[in-house]
Design a protein around this motif. Structure first.
Motif, PDB file in Angstrom:
ATOM      1  N   LYS A  59       0.842  -1.211   0.000  1.00 29.87           N
ATOM      2  CA  LYS A  59       0.000   0.000   0.000  1.00 29.87           C
ATOM      3  C   LYS A  59       0.874   1.256   0.000  1.00 29.87           C
ATOM      4  O   LYS A  59       0.637   2.195  -0.753  1.00 29.87           O
ATOM      5  N   ILE A  60       1.873   1.250   0.865  1.00 31.29           N
ATOM      6  CA  ILE A  60       2.763   2.414   0.978  1.00 31.29           C
ATOM      7  C   ILE A  60       3.519   2.637  -0.321  1.00 31.29           C
ATOM      8  O   ILE A  60       3.642   3.768  -0.801  1.00 31.29           O
ATOM      9  N   GLU A  61       4.030   1.552  -0.891  1.00 31.64           N
ATOM     10  CA  GLU A  61       4.790   1.668  -2.147  1.00 31.64           C
ATOM     11  C   GLU A  61       3.928   2.237  -3.263  1.00 31.64           C
ATOM     12  O   GLU A  61       4.370   3.100  -4.025  1.00 31.64           O
ATOM     13  N   ARG A  62       2.697   1.763  -3.356  1.00 28.53           N
ATOM     14  CA  ARG A  62       1.781   2.301  -4.389  1.00 28.53           C
ATOM     15  C   ARG A  62       1.535   3.787  -4.174  1.00 28.53           C
ATOM     16  O   ARG A  62       1.570   4.576  -5.110  1.00 28.53           O
ATOM     17  N   GLU A  63       1.266   4.137  -2.920  1.00 29.57           N
ATOM     18  CA  GLU A  63       0.943   5.526  -2.591  1.00 29.57           C
ATOM     19  C   GLU A  63       2.118   6.466  -2.848  1.00 29.57           C
ATOM     20  O   GLU A  63       1.939   7.578  -3.305  1.00 29.57           O
ATOM     21  N   LEU A  64       3.328   6.021  -2.558  1.00 28.24           N
ATOM     22  CA  LEU A  64       4.520   6.854  -2.734  1.00 28.24           C
ATOM     23  C   LEU A  64       5.170   6.697  -4.103  1.00 28.24           C
ATOM     24  O   LEU A  64       6.137   7.385  -4.417  1.00 28.24           O
ATOM     25  N   GLY A  65       4.667   5.757  -4.914  1.00 24.08           N
ATOM     26  CA  GLY A  65       5.233   5.548  -6.236  1.00 24.08           C
ATOM     27  C   GLY A  65       6.587   4.857  -6.205  1.00 24.08           C
ATOM     28  O   GLY A  65       7.414   5.061  -7.095  1.00 24.08           O
ATOM     29  N   LEU A  66       6.807   4.045  -5.189  1.00 32.15           N
ATOM     30  CA  LEU A  66       8.063   3.293  -5.099  1.00 32.15           C
ATOM     31  C   LEU A  66       7.947   1.995  -5.876  1.00 32.15           C
ATOM     32  O   LEU A  66       6.848   1.486  -6.098  1.00 32.15           O
ATOM     33  N   GLU A  67       9.083   1.460  -6.256  1.00 31.03           N
ATOM     34  CA  GLU A  67       9.109   0.173  -6.942  1.00 31.03           C
ATOM     35  C   GLU A  67       8.514  -0.901  -6.032  1.00 31.03           C
ATOM     36  O   GLU A  67       8.809  -0.966  -4.836  1.00 31.03           O
ATOM     37  N   GLU A  68       7.656  -1.732  -6.609  1.00 33.17           N
ATOM     38  CA  GLU A  68       6.981  -2.772  -5.835  1.00 33.17           C
ATOM     39  C   GLU A  68       7.988  -3.721  -5.194  1.00 33.17           C
ATOM     40  O   GLU A  68       8.886  -4.214  -5.855  1.00 33.17           O
ATOM     41  N   GLY A  69       7.815  -3.943  -3.918  1.00 33.25           N
ATOM     42  CA  GLY A  69       8.670  -4.867  -3.195  1.00 33.25           C
ATOM     43  C   GLY A  69       9.844  -4.236  -2.475  1.00 33.25           C
ATOM     44  O   GLY A  69      10.535  -4.902  -1.708  1.00 33.25           O
TER      45      GLY A  69
END
Length: 163
Positions: A59-69
């Protein structure tokens, strides 16, 4: 994993997350609520007191636009680091050491790595040959020699060398 996060291997992902939020000027509480997460739980994660679940990391990665995982991998590296630290910091064989050597402290609370100088000095001042041998085996001849040289004790020590 994003290359800029490579240097954070072994650091709790919550601490990395807190730094990322500060860099982006995002406040923790509103961000936690936007993810349907309790702010207290989120705060414990960012302080490194609680692990980061895979679901929340995604969820955090999606919200911040970080690479998944990325955060999940950081959590895995952190967990690996903690296991390694436990393996590295064992205690000496307590069946050899007399608890009377440490009469003034709780022997279970001794940090054998941080307090090595005091432990070595105490055992070499008051311990028998078996206890000196166990401390030498545990810390290694060089570390024992160094600690004894640094101590300001008047008594010269003989370092026990196991066969």
């Amino acid at each position: 994993m994003i290359k800029r996060f490579e240097k954070y291997k072994g650091i709790h992902p919550g601490i990395v997350l807190e730094r990322e939020l500060k860099k982006r000027a995002i406040k923790q509480r509103p961000f936690a609520l936007s993810l349907d997460e309790h702010p207290q739980t989120f705060n414990a994660i960012t302080k490194g007191k609680r692990g980061l679940s895979t679901a929340l990391a995604l969820k955090i990665e999606r919200e911040l636009g970080l690479e998944e995982g990325t955060l999940v991998i950081l959590q895995a590296y952190y967990d690996i680091q903690k296991v390694k630290e436990k393996e590295i910091q064992p205690t000496p064989d307590m069946s050899v050491l007399s608890t009377s050597l440490f009469w003034d402290t709780d022997i279970n609370k001794i940090d054998w790595q941080k307090q090595y100088r005091a432990v070595i000095q105490r055992v070499f001042e008051r311990g028998n040959e078996d206890e000196k041998g166990e401390i030498t085996r545990f810390y290694g001849v060089e570390k024992v020699r160094q600690a004894l040289e640094e101590s300001k004790a008047r008594t010269p020590y003989t370092i026990y060398k196991p066969n």
